[in-house]
Design a protein around this motif. Sequence first.
Motif, PDB file in Angstrom:
ATOM      1  N   LEU A 144      57.935  24.181  20.672  1.00  0.00           N
ATOM      2  CA  LEU A 144      58.022  22.909  21.397  1.00  0.00           C
ATOM      3  C   LEU A 144      58.187  23.096  22.906  1.00  0.00           C
ATOM      4  O   LEU A 144      57.444  22.490  23.692  1.00  0.00           O
ATOM      5  N   PRO A 145      59.114  23.946  23.368  1.00  0.00           N
ATOM      6  CA  PRO A 145      59.213  24.157  24.814  1.00  0.00           C
ATOM      7  C   PRO A 145      57.942  24.724  25.435  1.00  0.00           C
ATOM      8  O   PRO A 145      57.561  24.330  26.543  1.00  0.00           O
ATOM      9  N   LEU A 146      57.268  25.636  24.721  1.00  0.00           N
ATOM     10  CA  LEU A 146      56.034  26.210  25.259  1.00  0.00           C
ATOM     11  C   LEU A 146      54.935  25.157  25.345  1.00  0.00           C
ATOM     12  O   LEU A 146      54.156  25.145  26.306  1.00  0.00           O
ATOM     13  N   LEU A 147      54.874  24.273  24.355  1.00  0.00           N
ATOM     14  CA  LEU A 147      53.893  23.186  24.404  1.00  0.00           C
ATOM     15  C   LEU A 147      54.179  22.264  25.590  1.00  0.00           C
ATOM     16  O   LEU A 147      53.260  21.870  26.322  1.00  0.00           O
ATOM     17  N   TYR A 148      55.462  21.929  25.777  1.00  0.00           N
ATOM     18  CA  TYR A 148      55.842  21.112  26.931  1.00  0.00           C
ATOM     19  C   TYR A 148      55.473  21.804  28.239  1.00  0.00           C
ATOM     20  O   TYR A 148      55.036  21.164  29.202  1.00  0.00           O
ATOM     21  N   LEU A 149      55.662  23.107  28.293  1.00  0.00           N
ATOM     22  CA  LEU A 149      55.353  23.851  29.518  1.00  0.00           C
ATOM     23  C   LEU A 149      53.859  23.770  29.840  1.00  0.00           C
ATOM     24  O   LEU A 149      53.478  23.572  31.001  1.00  0.00           O
ATOM     25  N   LEU A 150      53.014  23.916  28.819  1.00  0.00           N
ATOM     26  CA  LEU A 150      51.569  23.817  29.039  1.00  0.00           C
ATOM     27  C   LEU A 150      51.188  22.432  29.546  1.00  0.00           C
ATOM     28  O   LEU A 150      50.386  22.293  30.486  1.00  0.00           O
ATOM     29  N   VAL A 151      51.754  21.392  28.926  1.00  0.00           N
ATOM     30  CA  VAL A 151      51.476  20.019  29.371  1.00  0.00           C
ATOM     31  C   VAL A 151      51.958  19.825  30.810  1.00  0.00           C
ATOM     32  O   VAL A 151      51.265  19.222  31.640  1.00  0.00           O
ATOM     33  N   HIS A 152      53.127  20.340  31.108  1.00  0.00           N
ATOM     34  CA  HIS A 152      53.718  20.212  32.441  1.00  0.00           C
ATOM     35  C   HIS A 152      52.829  20.853  33.509  1.00  0.00           C
ATOM     36  O   HIS A 152      52.518  20.226  34.535  1.00  0.00           O
ATOM     37  N   LEU A 153      52.408  22.079  33.264  1.00  0.00           N
ATOM     38  CA  LEU A 153      51.579  22.789  34.243  1.00  0.00           C
ATOM     39  C   LEU A 153      50.216  22.127  34.409  1.00  0.00           C
ATOM     40  O   LEU A 153      49.675  22.051  35.517  1.00  0.00           O
ATOM     41  N   PHE A 154      49.673  21.630  33.299  1.00  0.00           N
ATOM     42  CA  PHE A 154      48.389  20.934  33.373  1.00  0.00           C
ATOM     43  C   PHE A 154      48.518  19.657  34.201  1.00  0.00           C
ATOM     44  O   PHE A 154      47.682  19.377  35.077  1.00  0.00           O
ATOM     45  N   CYS A 155      49.564  18.875  33.945  1.00  0.00           N
ATOM     46  CA  CYS A 155      49.771  17.629  34.695  1.00  0.00           C
ATOM     47  C   CYS A 155      50.016  17.906  36.175  1.00  0.00           C
ATOM     48  O   CYS A 155      49.508  17.183  37.043  1.00  0.00           O
ATOM     49  N   LEU A 156      50.794  18.955  36.465  1.00  0.00           N
ATOM     50  CA  LEU A 156      51.060  19.296  37.865  1.00  0.00           C
ATOM     51  C   LEU A 156      49.788  19.743  38.566  1.00  0.00           C
ATOM     52  O   LEU A 156      49.570  19.405  39.741  1.00  0.00           O
ATOM     53  N   ARG A 157      48.956  20.486  37.867  1.00  0.00           N
ATOM     54  CA  ARG A 157      47.701  20.939  38.476  1.00  0.00           C
ATOM     55  C   ARG A 157      46.842  19.744  38.873  1.00  0.00           C
ATOM     56  O   ARG A 157      46.318  19.687  39.995  1.00  0.00           O
ATOM     57  N   LEU A 158      46.718  18.791  37.972  1.00  0.00           N
ATOM     58  CA  LEU A 158      45.923  17.605  38.276  1.00  0.00           C
ATOM     59  C   LEU A 158      46.570  16.767  39.381  1.00  0.00           C
ATOM     60  O   LEU A 158      45.890  16.270  40.283  1.00  0.00           O
ATOM     61  N   THR A 159      47.899  16.613  39.310  1.00  0.00           N
ATOM     62  CA  THR A 159      48.590  15.762  40.270  1.00  0.00           C
ATOM     63  C   THR A 159      48.584  16.366  41.661  1.00  0.00           C
ATOM     64  O   THR A 159      48.362  15.659  42.656  1.00  0.00           O
ATOM     65  N   LEU A 160      48.844  17.664  41.763  1.00  0.00           N
ATOM     66  CA  LEU A 160      48.878  18.295  43.082  1.00  0.00           C
ATOM     67  C   LEU A 160      47.483  18.360  43.688  1.00  0.00           C
ATOM     68  O   LEU A 160      47.326  18.267  44.904  1.00  0.00           O
ATOM     69  N   TRP A 161      46.475  18.524  42.850  1.00  0.00           N
ATOM     70  CA  TRP A 161      45.105  18.452  43.359  1.00  0.00           C
ATOM     71  C   TRP A 161      44.820  17.052  43.895  1.00  0.00           C
ATOM     72  O   TRP A 161      44.234  16.876  44.952  1.00  0.00           O
ATOM     73  N   ASP A 162      45.330  16.028  43.155  1.00  0.00           N
ATOM     74  CA  ASP A 162      45.154  14.652  43.601  1.00  0.00           C
ATOM     75  C   ASP A 162      45.936  14.395  44.882  1.00  0.00           C
ATOM     76  O   ASP A 162      45.503  13.652  45.756  1.00  0.00           O
ATOM     77  N   GLN A 163      47.111  15.025  44.992  1.00  0.00           N
ATOM     78  CA  GLN A 163      47.924  14.879  46.200  1.00  0.00           C
ATOM     79  C   GLN A 163      47.171  15.395  47.420  1.00  0.00           C
ATOM     80  O   GLN A 163      47.221  14.813  48.493  1.00  0.00           O
ATOM     81  N   GLU A 164      46.442  16.484  47.269  1.00  0.00           N
ATOM     82  CA  GLU A 164      45.665  17.029  48.378  1.00  0.00           C
ATOM     83  C   GLU A 164      44.543  16.087  48.785  1.00  0.00           C
ATOM     84  O   GLU A 164      44.222  15.942  49.962  1.00  0.00           O
ATOM     85  N   LYS A 165      43.947  15.414  47.789  1.00  0.00           N
ATOM     86  CA  LYS A 165      42.783  14.579  48.060  1.00  0.00           C
ATOM     87  C   LYS A 165      43.160  13.168  48.497  1.00  0.00           C
ATOM     88  O   LYS A 165      42.476  12.570  49.317  1.00  0.00           O
ATOM     89  N   ARG A 166      44.256  12.623  47.920  1.00  0.00           N
ATOM     90  CA  ARG A 166      44.520  11.196  48.107  1.00  0.00           C
ATOM     91  C   ARG A 166      45.887  10.874  48.702  1.00  0.00           C
ATOM     92  O   ARG A 166      46.192   9.733  48.948  1.00  0.00           O
ATOM     93  N   GLN A 167      46.737  11.874  48.833  1.00  0.00           N
ATOM     94  CA  GLN A 167      48.071  11.642  49.375  1.00  0.00           C
ATOM     95  C   GLN A 167      48.860  10.606  48.570  1.00  0.00           C
ATOM     96  O   GLN A 167      49.188   9.519  49.044  1.00  0.00           O
ATOM     97  N   GLN A 168      49.180  10.951  47.352  1.00  0.00           N
ATOM     98  CA  GLN A 168      49.991  10.093  46.505  1.00  0.00           C
ATOM     99  C   GLN A 168      51.421  10.001  47.052  1.00  0.00           C
ATOM    100  O   GLN A 168      51.857  10.819  47.839  1.00  0.00           O
TER     101      GLN A 168
END
Length: 201
Positions: free
Chosen positions: A57-81
């Motif tokens: 369960l923690p490892l699954l959460y970690l994968l989801v977390h890193l995936f979401c951060l990758r998308l969000t931080l990429w979006d932060q660079e493009k759109r300044q959330q």
Amino acid sequence: MIKQNKAKILLSSAVILLPAVYGIIMWNHLPDTMATHWGADGITDGTAGKALAVFGLPLLYLLVHLFCLRLTLWDQEKRQQSRKALEMIFWIVPACSLVTSGILYRAASGKEQEPAMLVPVLLGVLFLWVGNYLPKLRRNRTHRFAGKVWVCGGFLLLISAMCPLQTMAWVMVCVVAALGLAPIAYSYAIFRQDRKAGVVY
């Protein structure tokens, strides 16, 4: 943005893995088979081996977390959330990891009814939290609408925790489904309205 937030990424990831550390410490005191799912009547209807429950369960959460951060931080660079919305993304998965793993460990100690009651509370707090931050994302009508709907749904889920288990389960299913479908329907209605008005996306 990933390099600038490296320390926060490492800290939030470490928090997600804390339940696994606790599981290692308590390994000899945990049953070989642990409850992982409960029905509407509060009775266990799903189990997993100790290793899978402690580490999976923690490892699954970690994968989801890193995936979401990758998308969000990429979006932060493009759109300044919004920075406040970005903080929510950093800590929402770690909070879920701690709470859900805590439920599993408490159930392993013999407390069967409590997990079923905690699910709507967890979801209610989650929707209240996310609903509060949605309007602070890149502003549009759907975010504002979804924020209000999710806050209301969060309160309903918290109230449902005081209902009998079967009633609570039905309320939870209906509310979660409505919170997922309502923003989609609202966004589609806006799209049709704008298309009729000649707005080009």
